[in-house]
Motif scaffolding. Structure first.
Motif, PDB file in Angstrom:
ATOM      1  N   LEU A 110      37.168  -8.869   8.364  1.00 29.70           N
ATOM      2  CA  LEU A 110      38.274  -7.932   7.948  1.00 29.70           C
ATOM      3  C   LEU A 110      38.775  -8.815   6.568  1.00 29.70           C
ATOM      4  O   LEU A 110      39.143  -8.032   5.703  1.00 29.70           O
ATOM      5  CB  LEU A 110      39.233  -7.665   9.133  1.00 29.70           C
ATOM      6  N   CYS A 111      38.737 -10.336   6.600  1.00 23.96           N
ATOM      7  CA  CYS A 111      39.489 -10.566   5.309  1.00 23.96           C
ATOM      8  C   CYS A 111      38.311 -11.072   4.254  1.00 23.96           C
ATOM      9  O   CYS A 111      38.888 -11.711   3.056  1.00 23.96           O
ATOM     10  CB  CYS A 111      40.098 -12.544   5.807  1.00 23.96           C
ATOM     11  N   GLY A 112      37.544 -10.765   4.804  1.00 24.00           N
ATOM     12  CA  GLY A 112      36.520 -10.601   3.592  1.00 24.00           C
ATOM     13  C   GLY A 112      35.526 -11.950   3.914  1.00 24.00           C
ATOM     14  O   GLY A 112      34.283 -12.354   3.569  1.00 24.00           O
ATOM     15  N   TYR A 113      35.576 -12.744   4.886  1.00 21.41           N
ATOM     16  CA  TYR A 113      34.519 -13.904   5.209  1.00 21.41           C
ATOM     17  C   TYR A 113      33.071 -13.187   6.577  1.00 21.41           C
ATOM     18  O   TYR A 113      33.425 -12.934   7.553  1.00 21.41           O
ATOM     19  CB  TYR A 113      35.412 -14.699   6.823  1.00 21.41           C
ATOM     20  N   LYS A 114      32.271 -13.925   5.463  1.00 16.52           N
ATOM     21  CA  LYS A 114      31.359 -13.577   6.501  1.00 16.52           C
ATOM     22  C   LYS A 114      30.829 -14.758   7.048  1.00 16.52           C
ATOM     23  O   LYS A 114      31.149 -15.693   7.550  1.00 16.52           O
ATOM     24  CB  LYS A 114      29.606 -13.414   5.505  1.00 16.52           C
TER      25      LYS A 114
END
Length: 139
Positions: A110-114
């Protein structure tokens, strides 16, 4: 607000202060807490989510649906408890340790890490390990 729901599975006791710990992860990333729903379920429930929304026909431990707006982190995070149990055995860690790893994994998504490339996966794993190491401060 972080909430936990149980679908198609017997509820379990969650690790102590897990919501505060998850909030601390968001704070460490410079994010604000929105509405985050963890849906803890069985394999068949999560498989149906995987088939319906992602067109995948395989078991997984977590699926994250992002409704993030800017720095306000919101979303639905589906977690298969049977996958957590199996992965804990495979990785020779406790159930709670593996559960914490997966709960953190969802927040980091959700924080943008893939985690699709080896580099992304390595960064995600280091974030998870860092967060798990900090959990003792909240237990």
């Amino acid at each position: 607000m972080i909430t936990f729901h149980f679908e198609e599975i017997t509820p379990i006791a969650l690790p102590t202060n897990v919501d505060e710990w998850l909030q601390s992860i968001l704070q460490s990333e410079g994010k604000k807490e929105g509405e985050i729903n963890y849906i803890l379920c069985d394999d068949s429930y999560l498989l149906q989510i995987n088939r319906t929304y992602l067109n995948h026909d395989d078991y997984t431990d977590i699926i994250t649906f992002d409704t993030v707006r800017g720095k306000v982190i919101s979303g639905d995070i589906f977690v298969s408890l049977p996958r957590i149990k199996e992965n804990a055995v495979v990785h020779a860690v406790s159930f709670n340790s593996e559960l914490l790893r997966v709960l953190a994994h969802g927040v980091y998504h959700l924080c943008g890490y893939k985690d699709k490339t080896p580099e992304q996966a390595a960064l995600m794993r280091s974030k998870e390990e860092f967060a798990i190491g900090r959990y003792a401060d909240f237990a």
